[in-house]
Design an enzyme around this catalytic site. Structure first.
Site, PDB file in Angstrom:
ATOM      1  N   GLU A 149      40.555  41.844  47.984  1.00  0.00           N
ATOM      2  CA  GLU A 149      41.288  42.185  46.916  1.00  0.00           C
ATOM      3  C   GLU A 149      40.213  42.361  45.933  1.00  0.00           C
ATOM      4  O   GLU A 149      40.121  43.072  44.712  1.00  0.00           O
ATOM      5  CB  GLU A 149      42.168  41.048  46.282  1.00  0.00           C
ATOM      6  CG  GLU A 149      42.901  41.148  45.237  1.00  0.00           C
ATOM      7  CD  GLU A 149      44.009  40.154  45.027  1.00  0.00           C
ATOM      8  OE1 GLU A 149      44.508  39.960  43.938  1.00  0.00           O
ATOM      9  OE2 GLU A 149      44.149  39.287  45.807  1.00  0.00           O
ATOM     10  N   ASP A 157      42.796  25.601  51.251  1.00  0.00           N
ATOM     11  CA  ASP A 157      43.064  26.809  51.876  1.00  0.00           C
ATOM     12  C   ASP A 157      42.821  26.816  53.347  1.00  0.00           C
ATOM     13  O   ASP A 157      42.437  28.094  53.755  1.00  0.00           O
ATOM     14  CB  ASP A 157      42.541  28.081  51.146  1.00  0.00           C
ATOM     15  CG  ASP A 157      43.191  29.284  51.381  1.00  0.00           C
ATOM     16  OD1 ASP A 157      44.367  29.313  52.038  1.00  0.00           O
ATOM     17  OD2 ASP A 157      42.832  30.377  51.001  1.00  0.00           O
TER      18      ASP A 157
END
Length: 450
Positions: free
Chosen positions: A205, A314
């Site tokens: 991204e 994460d």
């Protein structure tokens, strides 16, 4: 070397400040920018025994090298490219021209010494918001308080929250990218001339991941354009300077180029992400010993983070990479923070995140343990997506009622017990990573004797 400087212990990493050709047979020649590791102190404090990247050892002069230090994220203004220091209101308005809604900078307040001012371009005008400093906290509206400017800017980048607009694009301080000074000072700045970018190996991204060549060695390079996301990646690189373990992807250095952006250079992991590795090979290629080894590799990395008071936040098979020699290493430290901090939960992967982290933003080593249990399930299911056949919206309600996934096909019962221990709803009853490693090692020993 100054008499008051303490000797560097064995294992200390240094970066060469100058070229050293060596004058005696026992010397270790090196070039400016080379990374060297201290092996031992010599009788003369001005010299060290050291080794280079290929393991060659020799004597080096202490004043030709600089010790690498961990960059402390969140405390240095030099990591904030939108901070312009002591400039006036009029100078700020000139810098924010031509007008662009969401373009912003932060300056020191001229009217209120000790405070700051957030200047934001919006609909052709520049709005100035006083940032008050009170009781070691910062606030614009005296409702939401922040530990530092980075946190404040991060908050208003994701949500206008009463401002005229969300912060979209930082006005980078002219002539320099402040982070460069900080990474140079701590010994992590690399030279762009030594880096060749070869091919794109991943797209994200915020930028590309490329295969590169740094002084003859294959490296992975995250290329981030200078925009509102650059700060998050600087924070990631800052965390990586503080971490060193054989099962963590190693940071080699950072390049900050004003025109072309930010480059984070890490060791190259030839076999890609663990989830893709598992899916592309499957049960016919990977035996139980291989799956257990990957599980232990990740567990040892997490035990190291646990011992250093870092929470990954994460952890998933997509964020574990596999080296040429089949070593699994934890990567992607974009959300990694010291254990005491909190975080917005809007972008967290629901299937991997502990219930208390989703519900109350409570992140801890024990929430990482929950994620590790999910990762174990991924490993033993050869990369399947967790909670198969359950709609995403139903996952959290079912988990909070005590639902646990079934064991993957062929998963040893002892490994499934480890997974279930990671998924206790009460975080306090989950094992530590130290205990998990010991459990996995007992399973490994038992399997060897079967």
């Amino acid at each position: 070397m100054s008499a008051i400087q303490a000797a560097w212990p064995s294992g200390t990493e240094c970066i060469a400040k100058y070229n050293f050709h060596g004058t005696a047979e026992q010397d270790l020649p090196f070039c400016k920018g080379d990374v060297l590791t201290i092996v031992a102190v010599t009788k003369d404090p001005n010299w060290y025994k050291a080794k280079n990247k290929v393991g060659r050892e020799g004597i080096i002069p202490a004043n030709y090298v600089q010790k690498r230090e961990g960059v402390k994220a969140g405390t240095k203004l030099s990591l904030m490219p939108w901070f312009h220091g002591k400039i006036t209101r009029e100078q700020a308005e000139r810098l924010l021209c031509p007008p662009e809604t969401g373009l912003f900078l932060v300056r020191e307040s001229t009217n209120y010494p000790g405070d700051y001012t957030l200047c934001v371009s919006c609909d052709g005008k520049v709005e100035h918001y006083r940032i008050m400093y009170h009781a070691s906290k910062l606030s614009i509206d005296e409702e939401v308080y922040f530990e530092n400017l980075m946190q404040l800017v991060e908050h208003y980048t994701s949500d206008a929250d009463g401002l005229c607009t969300r912060l979209i694009k930082p006005k980078v301080m002219e002539g320099t990218v402040a982070a460069q000074d900080e990474f140079f000072r701590s010994g992590w700045a690399l030279n762009m001339k030594d880096l060749k970018l070869l091919q794109t190996i991943g797209k994200g991204e915020f930028g590309d991941v490329m295969l590169g060549d740094y002084r003859g060695n294959k490296v992975a390079v995250k290329c981030i354009k200078n925009d509102a996301t650059a700060q998050a990646f600087l924070a990631e690189a800052s965390v990586m300077t503080q971490l060193r373990h054989s099962n963590l992807v190693q940071l080699l250095g950072v390049i900050v180029e004003e025109k072309s952006g930010l480059y984070i250079v890490t060791e190259y992991m030839a076999k890609g992400s663990l989830v893709d590795y598992l899916r592309s090979r499957g049960r016919s290629v990977l035996g139980g010993d291989c799956l257990l080894k990957f599980s232990l590799d990740v567990c040892e990395a997490m035990e190291y983070l646990e011992g250093n008071n870092f929470v990954h936040r994460d952890l998933a098979a997509r964020n574990v990479l596999v080296s040429e020699d089949n070593v699994a290493k934890v990567s992607d430290f974009g959300l990694t923070k010291e254990a005491s901090s909190t975080q917005d939960t809007g972008k967290l992967p629901v299937k991997w995140t502990a219930p208390e982290a989703l519900r109350e933003k409570k992140f801890s080593t024990k929430s990482d343990v929950w994620s590790f249990g999910i990762l174990l399930w991924e490993i033993y299911s050869f990369g399947r997506v967790p909670y198969p056949r359950i709609p995403l919206k139903d996952v959290v309600p079912r988990v909070e009622k005590g639902y646990k996934m079934d064991a993957p096909d062929g998963c040893p019962p002892a490994v499934y017990e480890v997974m279930k221990n990671c998924w206790h709803l009460d975080a306090a009853t989950r094992p530590s990573f130290l205990q998990l490693r010991e459990q996995l090692e007992r399973i490994k020993t038992h399997e060897l004797h079967l």
